[in-house]
Design a protein around this motif. Structure first.
Motif, PDB file in Angstrom:
ATOM      1  N   THR A 267      20.722  90.740  41.403  1.00 24.14           N
ATOM      2  CA  THR A 267      19.435  91.368  41.660  1.00 24.14           C
ATOM      3  C   THR A 267      19.250  92.503  40.660  1.00 24.14           C
ATOM      4  OG1 THR A 267      20.444  92.776  43.353  1.00 24.14           O
ATOM      5  CG2 THR A 267      19.387  90.750  44.102  1.00 24.14           C
ATOM      6  N   MET A 268      18.001  92.921  40.449  1.00 25.96           N
ATOM      7  CA  MET A 268      17.694  93.816  39.347  1.00 25.96           C
ATOM      8  C   MET A 268      17.035  95.102  39.828  1.00 25.96           C
ATOM      9  SD  MET A 268      16.239  91.297  36.372  1.00 25.96           S
ATOM     10  CE  MET A 268      17.343  90.260  35.410  1.00 25.96           C
ATOM     11  N   ASP A 269      17.381  96.203  39.158  1.00 26.24           N
ATOM     12  CA  ASP A 269      16.684  97.466  39.362  1.00 26.24           C
ATOM     13  C   ASP A 269      15.446  97.494  38.470  1.00 26.24           C
ATOM     14  OD1 ASP A 269      18.824  98.170  40.944  1.00 26.24           O
ATOM     15  OD2 ASP A 269      19.820  99.343  39.386  1.00 26.24           O
ATOM     16  N   GLY A 270      14.407  98.221  38.912  1.00 28.34           N
ATOM     17  CA  GLY A 270      13.267  98.424  38.033  1.00 28.34           C
ATOM     18  C   GLY A 270      11.962  97.921  38.604  1.00 28.34           C
ATOM     19  N   VAL A 271      11.014  97.632  37.703  1.00 30.23           N
ATOM     20  CA  VAL A 271       9.685  97.162  38.084  1.00 30.23           C
ATOM     21  C   VAL A 271       9.370  95.901  37.288  1.00 30.23           C
ATOM     22  CG1 VAL A 271       8.828  99.442  38.706  1.00 30.23           C
ATOM     23  CG2 VAL A 271       8.574  98.647  36.350  1.00 30.23           C
ATOM     24  N   ALA A 272       8.573  95.021  37.887  1.00 28.84           N
ATOM     25  CA  ALA A 272       8.162  93.783  37.215  1.00 28.84           C
ATOM     26  C   ALA A 272       6.742  93.443  37.637  1.00 28.84           C
ATOM     27  CB  ALA A 272       9.112  92.638  37.572  1.00 28.84           C
ATOM     28  N   PHE A 273       5.969  92.991  36.672  1.00 30.21           N
ATOM     29  CA  PHE A 273       4.579  92.590  36.904  1.00 30.21           C
ATOM     30  C   PHE A 273       4.444  91.113  36.589  1.00 30.21           C
ATOM     31  CE2 PHE A 273       0.414  91.602  35.102  1.00 30.21           C
ATOM     32  CZ  PHE A 273      -0.426  91.994  36.151  1.00 30.21           C
ATOM     33  N   SER A 274       3.748  90.370  37.451  1.00 36.36           N
ATOM     34  CA  SER A 274       3.544  88.937  37.232  1.00 36.36           C
ATOM     35  C   SER A 274       2.069  88.593  37.387  1.00 36.36           C
ATOM     36  CB  SER A 274       4.361  88.104  38.228  1.00 36.36           C
ATOM     37  OG  SER A 274       5.744  88.260  38.016  1.00 36.36           O
ATOM     38  N   TYR A 275       1.590  87.782  36.469  1.00 35.39           N
ATOM     39  CA  TYR A 275       0.222  87.266  36.514  1.00 35.39           C
ATOM     40  C   TYR A 275       0.299  85.747  36.502  1.00 35.39           C
ATOM     41  CZ  TYR A 275      -4.530  86.113  34.977  1.00 35.39           C
ATOM     42  OH  TYR A 275      -5.790  85.573  34.880  1.00 35.39           O
ATOM     43  N   ARG A 276      -0.345  85.089  37.493  1.00 29.94           N
ATOM     44  CA  ARG A 276      -0.192  83.649  37.683  1.00 29.94           C
ATOM     45  C   ARG A 276      -1.562  82.969  37.783  1.00 29.94           C
ATOM     46  NH1 ARG A 276       3.031  86.479  40.958  1.00 29.94           N
ATOM     47  NH2 ARG A 276       1.489  86.285  42.624  1.00 29.94           N
ATOM     48  N   PRO A 277      -2.233  82.764  36.685  1.00 24.09           N
ATOM     49  CA  PRO A 277      -3.524  82.061  36.743  1.00 24.09           C
ATOM     50  C   PRO A 277      -3.335  80.563  36.975  1.00 24.09           C
ATOM     51  CG  PRO A 277      -2.925  82.464  34.467  1.00 24.09           C
ATOM     52  CD  PRO A 277      -1.864  83.134  35.306  1.00 24.09           C
ATOM     53  N   ARG A 278      -4.342  79.934  37.589  1.00 27.79           N
ATOM     54  CA  ARG A 278      -4.334  78.490  37.787  1.00 27.79           C
ATOM     55  C   ARG A 278      -5.511  77.893  37.031  1.00 27.79           C
ATOM     56  NH1 ARG A 278      -0.485  76.505  40.409  1.00 27.79           N
ATOM     57  NH2 ARG A 278      -1.431  74.473  40.100  1.00 27.79           N
ATOM     58  N   PHE A 279      -5.214  76.832  36.292  1.00 27.85           N
ATOM     59  CA  PHE A 279      -6.238  76.179  35.497  1.00 27.85           C
ATOM     60  C   PHE A 279      -6.826  74.960  36.203  1.00 27.85           C
ATOM     61  CE2 PHE A 279      -3.100  77.905  32.325  1.00 27.85           C
ATOM     62  CZ  PHE A 279      -3.822  79.059  32.067  1.00 27.85           C
ATOM     63  N   SER A 280      -6.047  74.379  37.098  1.00 28.18           N
ATOM     64  CA  SER A 280      -6.495  73.222  37.873  1.00 28.18           C
ATOM     65  C   SER A 280      -5.569  73.081  39.058  1.00 28.18           C
ATOM     66  CB  SER A 280      -6.472  71.950  37.012  1.00 28.18           C
ATOM     67  OG  SER A 280      -5.131  71.610  36.664  1.00 28.18           O
ATOM     68  N   LEU A 281      -5.790  72.059  39.867  1.00 37.06           N
ATOM     69  CA  LEU A 281      -4.892  71.816  40.992  1.00 37.06           C
ATOM     70  C   LEU A 281      -3.489  71.461  40.525  1.00 37.06           C
ATOM     71  CD1 LEU A 281      -7.202  69.755  43.384  1.00 37.06           C
ATOM     72  CD2 LEU A 281      -6.533  72.167  43.580  1.00 37.06           C
ATOM     73  N   ALA A 282      -3.374  70.910  39.312  1.00 36.03           N
ATOM     74  CA  ALA A 282      -2.070  70.467  38.821  1.00 36.03           C
ATOM     75  C   ALA A 282      -1.396  71.502  37.931  1.00 36.03           C
ATOM     76  CB  ALA A 282      -2.215  69.149  38.069  1.00 36.03           C
ATOM     77  N   TRP A 283      -2.174  72.268  37.165  1.00 36.51           N
ATOM     78  CA  TRP A 283      -1.595  73.134  36.142  1.00 36.51           C
ATOM     79  C   TRP A 283      -1.802  74.604  36.464  1.00 36.51           C
ATOM     80  CZ3 TRP A 283       1.625  72.017  32.272  1.00 36.51           C
ATOM     81  CH2 TRP A 283       1.735  70.672  31.860  1.00 36.51           C
ATOM     82  N   GLY A 284      -0.765  75.371  36.162  1.00 38.64           N
ATOM     83  CA  GLY A 284      -0.835  76.819  36.297  1.00 38.64           C
ATOM     84  C   GLY A 284       0.041  77.463  35.237  1.00 38.64           C
ATOM     85  N   ALA A 285      -0.059  78.770  35.116  1.00 38.63           N
ATOM     86  CA  ALA A 285       0.726  79.497  34.123  1.00 38.63           C
ATOM     87  C   ALA A 285       1.260  80.772  34.758  1.00 38.63           C
ATOM     88  CB  ALA A 285      -0.121  79.816  32.893  1.00 38.63           C
ATOM     89  N   SER A 286       2.147  81.443  34.057  1.00 33.80           N
ATOM     90  CA  SER A 286       2.695  82.707  34.544  1.00 33.80           C
ATOM     91  C   SER A 286       3.050  83.597  33.352  1.00 33.80           C
ATOM     92  CB  SER A 286       3.929  82.480  35.412  1.00 33.80           C
ATOM     93  OG  SER A 286       4.985  81.926  34.645  1.00 33.80           O
TER      94      SER A 286
END
Length: 547
Positions: A267-286
Motif C-alpha cells: 500500500t502507498m502513502d500520498g495522494v492520487a488523482f484518477s480520471y475515468r472517461p467513457r467513450f461508449s458502453l464498451a470502451w473507457g479510458a483512465s
C-alpha cells in the motif's frame, strides 16, 4: 376488532335456520339458550384455532376479553366453565369456518402483528443510531504453508551478503530447507461520510521479521504462541464523482500492475488523482497521477540528504465485450526522486551528512555502494542505492470469455529503468566504486547495465471462484534484472524477494466454499547475475477466506 366480527359472523350463520316464522315466544325462549350456545361455540372455535396455530394464545385471550368471556376458560373445556344447556329442541347447530374465512383471518392476523411490530419498532434498524448505517466492513484471513527448498550447492550466507552488500548476517541460511506456517489477516472499515466522500482504515497482521516490511503482511507462527501484532495498512479519505476521484492518506495501489514492479500486498502513502472517461458502453479510458512520499528527512547543518519521493503517472484503456471478454492496457512512468544514495564527503571525517540517503527498507538485488567508504571508522558500512530509478512500465491483461463458464486470461508486464546512467553513477559514488562486487561475467553493476524486467502469465478456468468445485489453473515466467526496479517494493515470493531473479511458476486455485478458496503455487527461482549461487524453489499452500 375485524377478526372478532368475522368469527362471530361465522358462528351466527347457523342461527338463520330459525327463520322469521319462529314465534315471538319461541324466539324469546331460544334467545338465552342461543347466547350461551354462541359463547360455547365461540370458545370452542377459538380453542381450535389456537390448537391449529392459526391464532396465538395472547391473541386468543384478547379476543375472549373483547367478547366478554373469561380468558382463563381457554385452558380448559368449555363445559367446565359454562353450565350445560338442555339439549336443543329442534336444530343441532355445528359451528363451521369456511376455508376462505380462515385464510382471511390469517392475513388479518399477520397484518395486525406487522402493524404492531412497526408501531413498536420490533427489530427496526431505525431504532439504531443513524450513523451505524454509514459503515461497511470487509476483511480476509489467509493461512499459508510455505516450504523453501534451497539448492544443495548454494554459496554460503557470508558470500551472498558480501555480494549483495547486505549487513553481515542478513542471510541466515542458504542450504537448509525451511518449513513454516504463516498467517495474514486484514480487517477494514469504510465510512460513507457523504454522497461523494468516503473514509477508510484497515488493520493487518504485523510482527516479527516482517514488522517493517512494506511488501508483506505475513507473520510466522511458531513463536511459543505469542500474540501477533497489528498495524494500520490503510488510512485514507476519498472524494469521488462518476468520472474522477481524489485519494489521499495511506491508500491501495491505484495503478494497473502485476507483481513485477509492485508487491501485491504493497500500500502507498500520498495522494492520487484518477480520471475515468467513457467513450461508449464498451470502451473507457483512465488517467492516474500520484505523489507519494518515501522518506521525509529532517534537514539541518548535520544532514544534507533530501526527501525521497515517488512521482507517478499512468494512462490506460479498457474494453468490455460480450461473453465477459475484456482488455485492459496501462502505460506508466514512475520517477523515484532522491532514492539513490550519496557518498559522505571525506572532510570532516565521520560527518554522516548523507547517511539519510540510505533506504529504510530493502530486500536484495540492487547494485549498492558504501556511503561511509571515506569514513575513518574502521569497517563502517551503510549501503545506498547506486542507480537512479525512472521506470517505464507497460501492462496488458486480456480475458477471453466465450467459453462460459470458463475463461482464458493472458497478462504481460514489461519494465525498463531509463534512469540508469553509468557516468552519473560513477561521478556520484566516487571512490566507493572500487569496492563494488563483480558478477558472474566479471563486471560490476556500474560496468554492466542490468535494468530490464518482464513477466507473463496464462490462466484458464472459471472466471471467479464462488462455489465449491470451481477452479483455475495458471502458469507463467518472471525475469527481473538487478537494477530494473527498486528491490524494496517488488514481490517477496521469488527467491525470498528482491531483484536479480528469474524463474517460472505454476499453480491452481480451487473453490472450497462461498468466499473460501485454496491456492497451490510452485515457484522455481534463481539469480540472473549473482556470482555466488543462490537458487530457491518455494511451494505455497494458501487457504483464503474473505468476508
Amino acid at each position: 376488532m375485524i377478526m372478532l366480527r368475522r368469527l362471530s359472523l361465522a358462528v351466527l350463520l347457523p342461527l338463520g335456520a330459525l327463520g322469521p316464522a319462529t314465534s315471538s315466544a319461541q324466539a324469546t325462549a331460544t334467545t338465552g339458550e342461543s347466547v350461551e350456545q354462541i359463547r360455547i361455540s365461540l370458545l370452542s372455535l377459538i380453542r381450535a384455532l389456537v390448537d391449529q396455530k392459526v391464532l396465538t394464545v395472547a391473541n386468543a385471550e384478547q379476543m375472549l376479553r373483547e367478547a366478554g368471556i373469561d380468558p382463563a376458560l381457554l385452558a380448559g373445556p368449555a363445559a367446565g366453565a359454562v353450565p350445560p344447556l338442555p339439549p336443543p329442541r329442534s336444530v343441532v347447530r355445528v359451528p363451521y369456518v369456511p376455508e376462505v374465512v380462515k385464510r382471511e383471518l390469517r392475513d388479518e392476523i399477520r397484518q395486525e402483528v406487522l402493524a404492531q411490530a412497526r408501531a413498536e419498532r420490533w427489530g427496526d434498524p431505525g431504532t439504531l443510531p443513524a450513523w451505524i448505517s454509514r459503515f461497511s466492513f470487509d476483511g480476509s484471513v489467509r493461512v499459508r504453508g510455505q516450504y523453501d527448498a534451497f539448492a544443495a550447492d548454494n554459496s554460503s550466507p557470508a558470500l551472498i551478503d558480501a555480494f549483495q552488500q547486505l549487513p553481515e548476517g542478513s542471510t541466515p541460511n542458504t542450504t537448509d530447507d525451511r518449513e513454516r506456517i504463516r498467517v495474514r489477516a486484514r480487517l477494514g472499515v469504510t465510512a460513507r461520510v457523504s454522497e461523494e466522500v468516503r473514509a477508510g482504515v484497515r488493520l493487518v497482521t504485523n510482527s516479527g521479521g516482517d514488522s517493517n516490511s512494506p511488501v508483506s503482511a505475513n507473520v510466522d507462527l511458531g513463536r511459543f504462541n505469542q500474540r501477533q501484532g497489528v498495524a494500520f495498512d490503510l488510512a485514507y479519505i476519498e472524494w469521488s464523482r462518476p468520472t474522477f476521484s481524489l485519494l489521499g492518506g495511506r491508500t491501495v495501489n491505484p495503478y494497473l500492475t502485476t507483481d513485477l514492479v509492485w508487491a501485491s500486498d504493497l500500500t502507498m502513502d500520498g495522494v492520487a488523482f484518477s480520471y475515468r472517461p467513457r467513450f461508449s458502453l464498451a470502451w473507457g479510458a483512465s488517467i492516474t497521477a500520484g505523489l507519494h512520499p518515501l522518506r521525509e528527512v529532517a534537514g539541518g547543518p548535520q544532514t544534507l540528504a533530501s526527501d525521497k519521493w515517488l512521482y507517478a503517472a499512468q494512462v490506460g484503456a479498457g474494453w468490455r465485450g460480450t461473453g465477459n471478454s475484456s482488455l485492459n492496457l496501462g502505460l506508466a512512468y514512475y520517477d523515484f526522486k532522491n532514492i539513490e544514495g550519496r557518498l559522505n564527503p571525506a572532510d570532516p571525517a565521520d560527518n554522516g551528512l548523507y547517511n539519510a540517503s540510505a533506504p529504510l527498507f530493502r530486500q536484495r538485488g540492487n547494485t549498492m555502494f558504501n556511503i561511509l567508504a571515506q569514513s575513518s571508522s574502521t569497517g563502517a558500512q551503510l549501503f545506498g542505492i547506486a542507480s537512479k530509478f525512472q521506470l517505464v512500465n507497460a501492462t496488458v491483461n486480456y480475458t477471453l470469455g466465450r467459453f462460459d463458464p470458463y475463461r482464458i486470461s493472458v497478462s504481460a508486464d514489461y519494465v525498463r529503468n531509463i534512469g540508469y546512467d553509468r557516468d552519473e553513477i560513477a561521478a556520484r559514488i566516487g571512490t566507493a566504486a572500487a569496492s563494488l562486487p563483480f558478477d558472474r561475467t566479471g563486471l560490476t553493476g556500474l560496468e554492466r547495465r542490468r535494468s530490464t524486467g518482464y513477466r507473463y502469465e496464462v490462466q484458464f478456468g472459471h472466471g471467479v471462484l464462488e462455489a465449491f468445485g470451481q477452479w483455475q489453473v495458471f502458469a507463467g515466467y518472471r525475469y527481473l534484472e538487478r537494477d530494473a526496479v527498486p528491490d524494496g517494493f517488488t514481490s517477496g515470493d521469488y527467491r525470498l524477494g528482491g531483484t536479480d531473479t528469474k524463474g517460472g511458476f505454476v499453480g491452481l486455485n480451487y473453490g472450497l466454499a462461498r468466499n473460501t478458496s485454496l491456492t497451490l503455487r510452485y515457484v522455481a527461482a534463481e539469480s540472473i547475475d549473482l556470482a555466488p549461487r543462490l537458487q530457491v524453489d518455494t511451494v505455497f499452500v494458501d487457504v483464503n477466506a474473505r468476508f
